[in-house]
Design a protein around this motif. Structure first.
Motif, PDB file in Angstrom:
ATOM      1  N   VAL A   1       1.093  -0.917   0.011  1.00 31.17           N
ATOM      2  CA  VAL A   1       0.270  -0.050  -0.002  1.00 31.17           C
ATOM      3  C   VAL A   1       1.259   0.811   0.306  1.00 31.17           C
ATOM      4  CG1 VAL A   1      -1.253   1.443   1.352  1.00 31.17           C
ATOM      5  CG2 VAL A   1      -2.030  -0.944   1.049  1.00 31.17           C
ATOM      6  N   GLU A   2       2.135   1.633   0.621  1.00 29.94           N
ATOM      7  CA  GLU A   2       3.167   2.071   1.086  1.00 29.94           C
ATOM      8  C   GLU A   2       3.701   2.568  -0.105  1.00 29.94           C
ATOM      9  OE1 GLU A   2       5.572   1.051   3.928  1.00 29.94           O
ATOM     10  OE2 GLU A   2       3.403   2.718   5.876  1.00 29.94           O
ATOM     11  N   LYS A   3       3.864   1.737  -0.972  1.00 35.20           N
ATOM     12  CA  LYS A   3       4.826   1.554  -3.068  1.00 35.20           C
ATOM     13  C   LYS A   3       3.607   1.985  -3.457  1.00 35.20           C
ATOM     14  CE  LYS A   3       8.575   1.163  -4.855  1.00 35.20           C
ATOM     15  NZ  LYS A   3       9.547   1.944  -4.470  1.00 35.20           N
ATOM     16  N   ALA A   4       2.371   1.392  -3.276  1.00 32.81           N
ATOM     17  CA  ALA A   4       1.213   2.585  -4.366  1.00 32.81           C
ATOM     18  C   ALA A   4       0.624   3.333  -4.156  1.00 32.81           C
ATOM     19  CB  ALA A   4      -0.417   0.990  -4.221  1.00 32.81           C
ATOM     20  N   GLN A   5       1.325   4.127  -2.898  1.00 34.54           N
ATOM     21  CA  GLN A   5       1.299   5.748  -2.849  1.00 34.54           C
ATOM     22  C   GLN A   5       2.046   6.249  -2.941  1.00 34.54           C
ATOM     23  OE1 GLN A   5       0.384   5.947   1.786  1.00 34.54           O
ATOM     24  NE2 GLN A   5      -1.868   5.599   0.970  1.00 34.54           N
ATOM     25  N   GLU A   6       3.146   5.856  -3.871  1.00 40.11           N
ATOM     26  CA  GLU A   6       4.258   6.351  -4.493  1.00 40.11           C
ATOM     27  C   GLU A   6       3.809   5.989  -6.161  1.00 40.11           C
ATOM     28  OE1 GLU A   6       7.566   4.997  -2.736  1.00 40.11           O
ATOM     29  OE2 GLU A   6       7.318   5.406  -1.080  1.00 40.11           O
TER      30      GLU A   6
ATOM     31  N   PHE B   1      -1.342   2.829  -7.583  1.00 41.47           N
ATOM     32  CA  PHE B   1      -1.904   1.522  -7.313  1.00 41.47           C
ATOM     33  C   PHE B   1      -1.842   0.155  -8.209  1.00 41.47           C
ATOM     34  CE2 PHE B   1      -3.832   4.553  -4.186  1.00 41.47           C
ATOM     35  CZ  PHE B   1      -3.351   3.513  -2.776  1.00 41.47           C
TER      36      PHE B   1
ATOM     37  N   TYR C   1      -6.408  -1.697  -3.334  1.00 37.42           N
ATOM     38  CA  TYR C   1      -7.214  -0.218  -3.374  1.00 37.42           C
ATOM     39  C   TYR C   1      -7.750  -1.131  -1.585  1.00 37.42           C
ATOM     40  CZ  TYR C   1     -10.611   3.143  -3.836  1.00 37.42           C
ATOM     41  OH  TYR C   1     -11.640   4.055  -3.297  1.00 37.42           O
TER      42      TYR C   1
ATOM     43  N   LYS D   1      -5.747  -0.490   1.362  1.00 35.24           N
ATOM     44  CA  LYS D   1      -5.771   0.994   1.738  1.00 35.24           C
ATOM     45  C   LYS D   1      -6.833   1.404   2.558  1.00 35.24           C
ATOM     46  CE  LYS D   1      -7.151   4.615  -0.515  1.00 35.24           C
ATOM     47  NZ  LYS D   1      -7.643   5.425  -0.327  1.00 35.24           N
TER      48      LYS D   1
ATOM     49  N   GLU E   1      -6.808   3.265   6.076  1.00 32.33           N
ATOM     50  CA  GLU E   1      -7.694   4.810   6.267  1.00 32.33           C
ATOM     51  C   GLU E   1      -8.651   3.650   7.571  1.00 32.33           C
ATOM     52  OE1 GLU E   1      -8.622   5.838   3.359  1.00 32.33           O
ATOM     53  OE2 GLU E   1      -6.553   6.345   2.370  1.00 32.33           O
TER      54      GLU E   1
END
Length: 348
Positions: A15-20, A23, A38, A41, A45
């Motif tokens: 998830v953290e990599k997807a935010q960079e 997705f 997704y 994520k 949240e």
């Protein structure tokens, strides 16, 4: 390829990599569908980081179910073609095409592509559900106030209670007893005799002093007129729900310059609703036209065989003749909505 399994720390890293990097890119690297990332994520949240890491899935042995490109394309195409659909309606529409996709997978794809679920209000009391037993036994009628270029207009709707089929509609600048009378008469001429009509106590439907022209018309035609209870909108719930749907999906989504423009778009919307849109109120798989025209069993049989029923036309008119049994035991034969025989003797 088998199901993939990830612990919570691996999910967090993805998830953290997807935010960079995005997705879809992160999902490709992890070898999962982007809707799965997704979903992780969203869960992250709703929890604090520590709770997410400590979370134990209810069924850890299932793994991540793969959504195929064909399934995703089918889901998105159906949703884009029918933007008012929720996940349940998309599932039903695909099922009518002979495609079986779980509602969970459909919801995941839609959420990952911008779908916002409607906020449902909790009911304090469960309303009693009523439904007519056959087509034309009961119809509901209501008037919706709208605006076109700041001009006030009115949409008169007439629906069959049993099938939710729209029997008729009129978009007019002024409401009157004459307008609603014309609408009911057109529906009777086209589809057959309506036995009972449910309305509110609006001035075009009801007179507090004596009887108005519309009530006289219904009395002459032998149509029982029932009024919804005051301050009890659930009585007219089916047509009220239709009002809301038309307002949200058509008149709040498109700008119309003229009444004629709006009427043209409304005609297309009604045709789609009657003949192509699965209705949750009649089981979720049928469209109103199938139930109204007596094609429900045939359609359900074909759906069960994974046949595509979406390409079939439902422009069949109702029978030109129908029999109506009155409360006093009188049997009347109607041809094209006109009575021709009562108790075996010629009418008139």
């Amino acid at each position: 390829m088998g199901s993939k399994f990830f612990d919570q720390q691996q999910k967090l890293t993805i998830v953290e990599k997807a935010q960079e990097i995005g997705f879809k890119e992160a999902a490709d690297i992890a070898g999962v569908h982007y809707t799965t990332v997704y979903d992780w994520k969203n869960k992250l949240e709703t929890m604090v980081r520590e709770a997410f890491l400590e979370h134990q899935p209810n069924r850890p042995g299932r793994g991540v179910k793969k959504i195929t490109p064909d399934q995703e394309e089918a889901i998105l195409n159906t949703w884009q073609t029918n933007p008012g659909f929720g996940p349940g309606q998309v599932r039903s529409h695909l099922r009518r095409q002979g495609k079986t996709i779980s509602i969970r997978s459909i919801r995941k794809v839609m959420l990952a592509n911008g779908y916002e679920p409607r906020q449902t209000k909790k009911e304090h009391t469960e309303p009693q559900r009523f439904e007519a037993g056959r087509p034309l036994e009961l119809a509901q009628m209501d008037i919706l106030e709208l605006h076109i270029n700041k001009a006030r207009v009115y949409l008169i709707l007439l629906i069959d209670d049993y099938s939710r089929f729209i029997l008729g509609y009129r978009l007019v600048e002024h409401t009157s007893a004459d307008e609603v009378t014309i609408l009911v008469q057109d529906a009777i001429t086209r589809y057959g005799k309506i036995e009972e009509l449910l309305t509110d106590r609006g001035f075009v439907f009801y007179s507090w002093r004596g009887i108005n022209r519309f009530e006289k018309y219904l009395e002459h035609e032998g149509i029982d007129h029932t009024h919804a209870r005051a301050h009890h909108p659930q009585t007219l719930g089916k047509v009220e729900a239709l009002n809301k749907r038309i307002k949200n999906e058509l008149f709040r989504q498109k700008h119309f310059s003229t009444l004629e423009q709006a009427s043209c778009a409304l005609a297309q919307w009604v045709d789609h609703y009657n003949s192509k849109r699965p209705h949750q109120g009649i089981g979720g798989f049928l469209v109103p036209a199938e139930r109204f025209h007596g094609q429900a069993d045939k359609a359900l049989d074909e759906i069960a065989k994974n046949c595509d029923v979406t390409s079939q036309e439902h422009d069949v008119e109702r029978s030109i003749a129908n029999l109506v049994l009155s409360p006093d035991g009188t049997i009347t034969l109607y041809i094209l909505g006109q009575p021709v025989m009562v108790k075996g003797g010629l009418y008139g």
